[in-house]
Design a protein around this motif. Structure first.
Motif, PDB file in Angstrom:
ATOM      1  N   SER A   1       3.975  -3.525   5.260  1.00 53.62           N
ATOM      2  CA  SER A   1       3.819  -3.286   6.852  1.00 53.62           C
ATOM      3  C   SER A   1       4.886  -4.924   7.578  1.00 53.62           C
ATOM      4  O   SER A   1       5.260  -4.319   8.369  1.00 53.62           O
ATOM      5  CB  SER A   1       2.721  -2.746   7.446  1.00 53.62           C
ATOM      6  OG  SER A   1       1.953  -3.693   7.015  1.00 53.62           O
TER       7      SER A   1
ATOM      8  N   ASN B   1      10.937   0.639   4.239  1.00 53.91           N
ATOM      9  CA  ASN B   1       9.503   1.675   4.545  1.00 53.91           C
ATOM     10  C   ASN B   1       9.676   2.597   5.412  1.00 53.91           C
ATOM     11  O   ASN B   1      11.285   2.697   5.897  1.00 53.91           O
ATOM     12  CB  ASN B   1       9.503   0.374   5.916  1.00 53.91           C
ATOM     13  CG  ASN B   1       7.241   0.451   6.361  1.00 53.91           C
ATOM     14  OD1 ASN B   1       7.233   2.119   6.508  1.00 53.91           O
ATOM     15  ND2 ASN B   1       7.079  -0.861   5.749  1.00 53.91           N
TER      16      ASN B   1
ATOM     17  N   ARG C   1       0.567  -0.917   0.395  1.00 55.63           N
ATOM     18  CA  ARG C   1       0.287  -0.052   0.183  1.00 55.63           C
ATOM     19  C   ARG C   1       0.764   0.935   0.253  1.00 55.63           C
ATOM     20  O   ARG C   1       0.683   2.532  -0.573  1.00 55.63           O
ATOM     21  CB  ARG C   1      -0.773   0.097   0.800  1.00 55.63           C
ATOM     22  CG  ARG C   1      -2.106   0.913   1.461  1.00 55.63           C
ATOM     23  CD  ARG C   1      -3.160   0.861   2.360  1.00 55.63           C
ATOM     24  NE  ARG C   1      -2.939  -0.023   3.121  1.00 55.63           N
ATOM     25  CZ  ARG C   1      -4.270  -0.027   3.219  1.00 55.63           C
ATOM     26  NH1 ARG C   1      -5.508  -1.134   2.599  1.00 55.63           N
ATOM     27  NH2 ARG C   1      -4.257  -2.071   4.351  1.00 55.63           N
TER      28      ARG C   1
ATOM     29  N   SER D   1       1.333  -7.335  -1.756  1.00 51.60           N
ATOM     30  CA  SER D   1       0.757  -7.879  -0.507  1.00 51.60           C
ATOM     31  C   SER D   1      -0.855  -7.445  -1.433  1.00 51.60           C
ATOM     32  O   SER D   1      -1.203  -6.824  -2.279  1.00 51.60           O
ATOM     33  CB  SER D   1       0.803  -6.561   0.024  1.00 51.60           C
ATOM     34  OG  SER D   1       0.073  -4.637   0.124  1.00 51.60           O
TER      35      SER D   1
ATOM     36  N   THR E   1      -3.251 -15.293   1.317  1.00 52.54           N
ATOM     37  CA  THR E   1      -4.277 -16.089   0.207  1.00 52.54           C
ATOM     38  C   THR E   1      -3.315 -15.887  -0.845  1.00 52.54           C
ATOM     39  O   THR E   1      -4.638 -15.304  -1.710  1.00 52.54           O
ATOM     40  CB  THR E   1      -5.548 -15.904   0.429  1.00 52.54           C
ATOM     41  OG1 THR E   1      -4.820 -13.728   0.629  1.00 52.54           O
ATOM     42  CG2 THR E   1      -6.548 -15.668   1.699  1.00 52.54           C
TER      43      THR E   1
END
Ligand code: FAD
Length: 348
Positions: free
Chosen positions: A294, A313, A236, A261, A279
């Motif tokens: 994250s 990050n 994100r 992600s 998933t």
């Protein structure tokens, strides 16, 4: 032998399965190249077989695949059943499942494992319909209870991935499961390792097979993250689809592919085939970049087995740094182009 019989008769409601011994891995190959998941399953199968004090076996099917039988020994198999026939050149459900069924009948393994690939799922499902036993699909953890129960503990995410369920097949043998690629670790290849190779016969002739493979059409651009050695994944923090272009440039410079992600996938910035995690794909690359990600547990469960993780990050407290071998705190829009430029320079 006497000991085995006496302990197995402790529970009189259980059938006597003492003839079934050993762990069998069905090796998947295409055009003579094995899927990595096969060697990963041999690595895990070795642990199960050791706990059961039983042999680790492999089955290699195809045409001109004798080299894979040798390779299976190098990756830990004690005995490899090799079935070579023109009818087995390309995967087809019936001739492949017939060979497997005959071998299961003759060799009587107590556990049979397949990769949870499209082919593995098809083959395992077809075999399970012919045997009076169960099949646990898509497992991510495997263990065994030692003698006398010798039960396979096959675990997989359940209830919309919110819980882990451990599934047992108490009354029947063999105990069968498909297992996800990238979850288990292959043993280091040992070319000096010796094992037994047993040739077995194919059981169907071409005229008995109702399906014919006319042609293989390669899907261009189809991504198989599980097999990739370098993955540059974005989340994100990229702020939109355009920034995936920056990641693609870095991936190109390294000879890798782009991952993502779920947040990035759900936002529609990139397609689901790029998703890593609970998933998405479970990956085991040599190098994994986590950029603007994250480090939620549902993501790290899919990538924490990477050999080397580099996290970028701007939040120095982001959980992803707990999984990183190299952590870069800062703005990805500055760091990624700088790294890409450096790698490009080194290549020229
Ligand atoms: P965020 O958590 O929002 O993190 C974005 C990060 O980017 C932050 O750490 C921020 O500091 C950083 N950042 C922002 N701007 C910059 C910048 N300019 N430079 C550098 N860093 C920046 N998630 C998966 O990934 N895969 C799955 O398979 C998956 N399955 C799930 C299954 C279930 C049942 C559930 C409930 C959730 C699942 N999730 C999965 C979602 C997961 O819980 C997280 O929501 C998701 O992983 C968060 O994605 P992210 O890290 O990209 O986003």
């Amino acid at each position: 032998m006497a000991k085995e019989q006496s302990t197995e008769q402790i529970d009189p409601s259980m059938p006597d399965w003492s003839a079934y011994r050993g762990v069998l891995i069905v090796v998947e190959q295409r055009e003579g190249i094995a899927k990595k998941v096969s060697w990963q399953l041999l690595g895990e199968g070795k642990k199960l077989a050791a706990k059961l004090e039983a042999p680790l076996m492999a089955l290699v099917l195809g045409e001109n695949v004798a080299h894979l039988a040798e390779e299976a020994v190098h990756y830990g198999a004690d005995r490899v059943y090799l079935c070579e026939a023109p009818e087995l050149r390309d995967y087809r459900t019936r001739p492949y499942s017939r060979v497997c069924l005959k071998l299961i009948e003759d060799a009587k393994p107590e556990i049979v494992l397949f990769g949870a690939t499209a082919t593995g799922r098809d083959l395992a499902g077809a075999i399970a319909t012919h045997l009076p036993t169960g099949l646990t699909a898509d497992t991510t953890q495997l263990d065994v209870e030692p003698h006398p129960s010798r039960l396979l503990l096959a675990s997989r995410p359940a209830f919309s991935e919110k819980m882990m369920a451990t599934i047992l097949c108490k009354q029947y043998r063999p105990q069968m499961a498909t297992a996800r690629a990238g979850v288990f670790q292959a043993l280091p290849k040992d070319a000096a390792r010796q094992g037994e190779i047993v040739r077995i016969e194919a059981t169907m002739r071409e005229e008995e097979i109702d399906a014919q493979v006319l042609e293989f059409l390669r899907e261009t651009g189809k991504l198989n993250l599980e097999e990739c050695e370098i993955i540059v994944a974005g989340g994100r923090g990229l702020g939109g689809p355009d920034a995936f272009g920056l990641l693609a440039e870095l991936a190109d410079a390294l000879g890798g592919v782009v991952g993502a992600s779920r947040a990035a996938v759900d936002a529609g910035w990139i397609s689901h085939e790029h998703q890593v995690g609970q998933t998405g794909a479970t990956v085991r690359p040599k190098l994994y970049f986590a950029i603007g990600i994250s480090g939620a547990v549902q993501h790290t469960v899919g990538m924490s087995n990477a050999d080397v993780v580099v996290a970028i990050n701007r939040d120095e407290n982001a959980p992803i740094f707990q999984f990183a071998h190299y952590g870069l705190v800062g703005d990805l829009f500055k760091i990624v182009p700088a790294i890409t430029a450096e790698f490009k320079k080194r290549r020229t």
